[in-house]
Write a protein that holds these residues in place. Structure first.
Motif, PDB file in Angstrom:
ATOM      1  N   PHE A 213      59.597  16.836 -25.023  1.00  0.00           N
ATOM      2  CA  PHE A 213      58.724  17.238 -26.143  1.00  0.00           C
ATOM      3  C   PHE A 213      57.502  16.327 -26.245  1.00  0.00           C
ATOM      4  O   PHE A 213      57.067  15.961 -27.340  1.00  0.00           O
ATOM      5  CB  PHE A 213      59.496  17.288 -27.463  1.00  0.00           C
ATOM      6  CG  PHE A 213      60.439  18.454 -27.546  1.00  0.00           C
ATOM      7  CD1 PHE A 213      59.953  19.747 -27.701  1.00  0.00           C
ATOM      8  CD2 PHE A 213      61.813  18.290 -27.435  1.00  0.00           C
ATOM      9  CE1 PHE A 213      60.811  20.838 -27.759  1.00  0.00           C
ATOM     10  CE2 PHE A 213      62.693  19.372 -27.489  1.00  0.00           C
ATOM     11  CZ  PHE A 213      62.178  20.649 -27.656  1.00  0.00           C
ATOM     12  N   THR A 214      56.951  15.976 -25.076  1.00  0.00           N
ATOM     13  CA  THR A 214      55.801  15.069 -25.074  1.00  0.00           C
ATOM     14  C   THR A 214      54.582  15.705 -25.728  1.00  0.00           C
ATOM     15  O   THR A 214      53.691  14.999 -26.185  1.00  0.00           O
ATOM     16  CB  THR A 214      55.448  14.632 -23.643  1.00  0.00           C
ATOM     17  OG1 THR A 214      55.185  15.796 -22.852  1.00  0.00           O
ATOM     18  CG2 THR A 214      56.594  13.854 -23.009  1.00  0.00           C
ATOM     19  N   GLU A 215      54.547  17.050 -25.787  1.00  0.00           N
ATOM     20  CA  GLU A 215      53.394  17.687 -26.444  1.00  0.00           C
ATOM     21  C   GLU A 215      53.405  17.451 -27.949  1.00  0.00           C
ATOM     22  O   GLU A 215      52.382  17.648 -28.599  1.00  0.00           O
ATOM     23  CB  GLU A 215      53.346  19.191 -26.125  1.00  0.00           C
ATOM     24  CG  GLU A 215      54.468  19.996 -26.751  1.00  0.00           C
ATOM     25  CD  GLU A 215      54.361  21.490 -26.472  1.00  0.00           C
ATOM     26  OE1 GLU A 215      53.607  21.873 -25.558  1.00  0.00           O
ATOM     27  OE2 GLU A 215      55.033  22.263 -27.176  1.00  0.00           O
TER      28      GLU A 215
ATOM     29  N   ILE B 191      67.568  10.059 -22.717  1.00  0.00           N
ATOM     30  CA  ILE B 191      66.417  10.952 -22.772  1.00  0.00           C
ATOM     31  C   ILE B 191      65.655  10.578 -24.040  1.00  0.00           C
ATOM     32  O   ILE B 191      66.255  10.412 -25.106  1.00  0.00           O
ATOM     33  CB  ILE B 191      66.868  12.427 -22.821  1.00  0.00           C
ATOM     34  CG1 ILE B 191      67.500  12.812 -21.476  1.00  0.00           C
ATOM     35  CG2 ILE B 191      65.699  13.343 -23.177  1.00  0.00           C
ATOM     36  CD1 ILE B 191      68.063  14.220 -21.438  1.00  0.00           C
ATOM     37  N   ALA B 192      64.357  10.400 -23.899  1.00  0.00           N
ATOM     38  CA  ALA B 192      63.525  10.038 -25.048  1.00  0.00           C
ATOM     39  C   ALA B 192      62.858  11.295 -25.582  1.00  0.00           C
ATOM     40  O   ALA B 192      62.154  11.991 -24.848  1.00  0.00           O
ATOM     41  CB  ALA B 192      62.474   9.019 -24.635  1.00  0.00           C
ATOM     42  N   CYS B 193      63.106  11.585 -26.864  1.00  0.00           N
ATOM     43  CA  CYS B 193      62.559  12.804 -27.451  1.00  0.00           C
ATOM     44  C   CYS B 193      61.433  12.456 -28.430  1.00  0.00           C
ATOM     45  O   CYS B 193      61.607  11.639 -29.333  1.00  0.00           O
ATOM     46  CB  CYS B 193      63.653  13.586 -28.167  1.00  0.00           C
ATOM     47  SG  CYS B 193      63.037  15.155 -28.808  1.00  0.00           S
ATOM     48  N   HIS B 194      60.300  13.111 -28.208  1.00  0.00           N
ATOM     49  CA  HIS B 194      59.095  12.847 -28.997  1.00  0.00           C
ATOM     50  C   HIS B 194      58.828  13.939 -30.033  1.00  0.00           C
ATOM     51  O   HIS B 194      57.741  14.005 -30.591  1.00  0.00           O
ATOM     52  CB  HIS B 194      57.891  12.700 -28.063  1.00  0.00           C
ATOM     53  CG  HIS B 194      58.021  11.550 -27.110  1.00  0.00           C
ATOM     54  ND1 HIS B 194      57.384  10.346 -27.307  1.00  0.00           N
ATOM     55  CD2 HIS B 194      58.750  11.412 -25.961  1.00  0.00           C
ATOM     56  CE1 HIS B 194      57.699   9.510 -26.309  1.00  0.00           C
ATOM     57  NE2 HIS B 194      58.523  10.139 -25.488  1.00  0.00           N
ATOM     58  N   CYS B 195      59.802  14.816 -30.289  1.00  0.00           N
ATOM     59  CA  CYS B 195      59.572  15.896 -31.256  1.00  0.00           C
ATOM     60  C   CYS B 195      59.399  15.300 -32.657  1.00  0.00           C
ATOM     61  O   CYS B 195      59.810  14.172 -32.930  1.00  0.00           O
ATOM     62  CB  CYS B 195      60.696  16.922 -31.210  1.00  0.00           C
ATOM     63  SG  CYS B 195      62.181  16.493 -32.137  1.00  0.00           S
TER      64      CYS B 195
ATOM     65  N   GLU C   2      60.235  11.015 -15.681  1.00  0.00           N
ATOM     66  CA  GLU C   2      59.787  12.404 -15.786  1.00  0.00           C
ATOM     67  C   GLU C   2      59.305  12.704 -17.205  1.00  0.00           C
ATOM     68  O   GLU C   2      59.878  12.192 -18.170  1.00  0.00           O
ATOM     69  CB  GLU C   2      60.990  13.294 -15.432  1.00  0.00           C
ATOM     70  CG  GLU C   2      60.773  14.765 -15.575  1.00  0.00           C
ATOM     71  CD  GLU C   2      62.068  15.546 -15.327  1.00  0.00           C
ATOM     72  OE1 GLU C   2      61.957  16.715 -14.938  1.00  0.00           O
ATOM     73  OE2 GLU C   2      63.178  15.006 -15.538  1.00  0.00           O
ATOM     74  N   GLN C   3      58.297  13.538 -17.335  1.00  0.00           N
ATOM     75  CA  GLN C   3      57.814  13.953 -18.663  1.00  0.00           C
ATOM     76  C   GLN C   3      57.820  15.462 -18.761  1.00  0.00           C
ATOM     77  O   GLN C   3      57.310  16.144 -17.889  1.00  0.00           O
ATOM     78  CB  GLN C   3      56.389  13.455 -18.900  1.00  0.00           C
ATOM     79  CG  GLN C   3      56.277  11.941 -19.004  1.00  0.00           C
ATOM     80  CD  GLN C   3      54.907  11.497 -19.481  1.00  0.00           C
ATOM     81  OE1 GLN C   3      54.179  12.248 -20.142  1.00  0.00           O
ATOM     82  NE2 GLN C   3      54.543  10.263 -19.175  1.00  0.00           N
ATOM     83  N   LEU C   4      58.415  15.966 -19.825  1.00  0.00           N
ATOM     84  CA  LEU C   4      58.464  17.413 -20.055  1.00  0.00           C
ATOM     85  C   LEU C   4      57.764  17.720 -21.373  1.00  0.00           C
ATOM     86  O   LEU C   4      58.086  17.111 -22.399  1.00  0.00           O
ATOM     87  CB  LEU C   4      59.912  17.906 -20.111  1.00  0.00           C
ATOM     88  CG  LEU C   4      60.779  17.621 -18.866  1.00  0.00           C
ATOM     89  CD1 LEU C   4      62.238  18.039 -19.124  1.00  0.00           C
ATOM     90  CD2 LEU C   4      60.233  18.377 -17.653  1.00  0.00           C
ATOM     91  N   ALA C   5      56.836  18.665 -21.345  1.00  0.00           N
ATOM     92  CA  ALA C   5      56.096  19.009 -22.555  1.00  0.00           C
ATOM     93  C   ALA C   5      57.036  19.536 -23.632  1.00  0.00           C
ATOM     94  O   ALA C   5      56.875  19.249 -24.812  1.00  0.00           O
ATOM     95  CB  ALA C   5      55.026  20.040 -22.248  1.00  0.00           C
ATOM     96  N   LYS C   6      58.014  20.336 -23.204  1.00  0.00           N
ATOM     97  CA  LYS C   6      59.054  20.813 -24.136  1.00  0.00           C
ATOM     98  C   LYS C   6      60.382  20.289 -23.620  1.00  0.00           C
ATOM     99  O   LYS C   6      60.518  19.140 -23.350  1.00  0.00           O
ATOM    100  CB  LYS C   6      59.037  22.347 -24.199  1.00  0.00           C
ATOM    101  CG  LYS C   6      57.747  22.893 -24.776  1.00  0.00           C
ATOM    102  CD  LYS C   6      57.815  24.411 -24.846  1.00  0.00           C
ATOM    103  CE  LYS C   6      56.507  25.033 -25.282  1.00  0.00           C
ATOM    104  NZ  LYS C   6      56.115  24.671 -26.641  1.00  0.00           N
ATOM    105  N   TYR C   7      61.402  21.166 -23.512  1.00  0.00           N
ATOM    106  CA  TYR C   7      62.649  20.721 -22.915  1.00  0.00           C
ATOM    107  C   TYR C   7      63.340  21.904 -22.288  1.00  0.00           C
ATOM    108  O   TYR C   7      63.361  22.944 -22.916  1.00  0.00           O
ATOM    109  CB  TYR C   7      63.560  20.091 -23.964  1.00  0.00           C
ATOM    110  CG  TYR C   7      64.817  19.483 -23.368  1.00  0.00           C
ATOM    111  CD1 TYR C   7      64.724  18.702 -22.211  1.00  0.00           C
ATOM    112  CD2 TYR C   7      66.062  19.694 -23.942  1.00  0.00           C
ATOM    113  CE1 TYR C   7      65.866  18.133 -21.660  1.00  0.00           C
ATOM    114  CE2 TYR C   7      67.198  19.116 -23.395  1.00  0.00           C
ATOM    115  CZ  TYR C   7      67.102  18.347 -22.253  1.00  0.00           C
ATOM    116  OH  TYR C   7      68.222  17.794 -21.726  1.00  0.00           O
TER     117      TYR C   7
END
Ligand SMILES: [Zn+2]
Ligand SMILES: [Zn+2]
Length: 126
Positions: A106-108, A22-26, A121-126
């Protein structure tokens, strides 16, 4: 599957089934890794640490700690309090991993200097 930090002061092996990363962008993952952070995860007892001579932990939030090498600076582990799984940075693992990033989270909060790949898949949060 084996993995280590850059200098070898921390080395480990993962056993059993591992999830695709899982790639986390936070912002915390971006700060500690220098970019976004892709990580697999295993139950804590499936992580066999062979060397932890330079393993240190940083409490990055009320609920989680991050394991890193205090010699070479590699970002390695993320552990949530009270959970029996640990996440392991995919970049620390030795190829071939046969992994494919399955989700971006956390793409936002992502950095403004890159775009996220099409497909997973892309999730704005998680
Ligand atoms: Zn190291
Ligand atoms: Zn994150």
């Amino acid at each position: 599957m084996r993995g280590s930090c850059l200098c070898g002061g921390v080395s480990f092996e993962l056993e059993g089934e591992m999830r695709d990363p899982i790639a986390c962008h936070c912002s915390q993952c971006r700060k500690t890794s220098g970019h976004y952070r892709a990580a697999t995860a295993v139950p804590f007892d499936k992580l066999k640490v062979h060397s932890d001579s330079s393993l240190a932990w940083y409490r990055s939030s009320d609920y989680a700690q991050r394991g890193f090498c205090n010699k070479c600076g590699s970002s390695l582990f993320w552990k949530m309090e009270g959970e029996d799984t640990i996440s392991i940075g995919a970049g620390a693992l030795e190829a071939p991993t046969d992994f494919k990033i399955k989700t971006h989270i956390f793409t936002e909060d992502k950095g403004d200097y890159y775009e996220i790949e099409e497909g997973p898949e892309q999730l704005a949060k998680y």
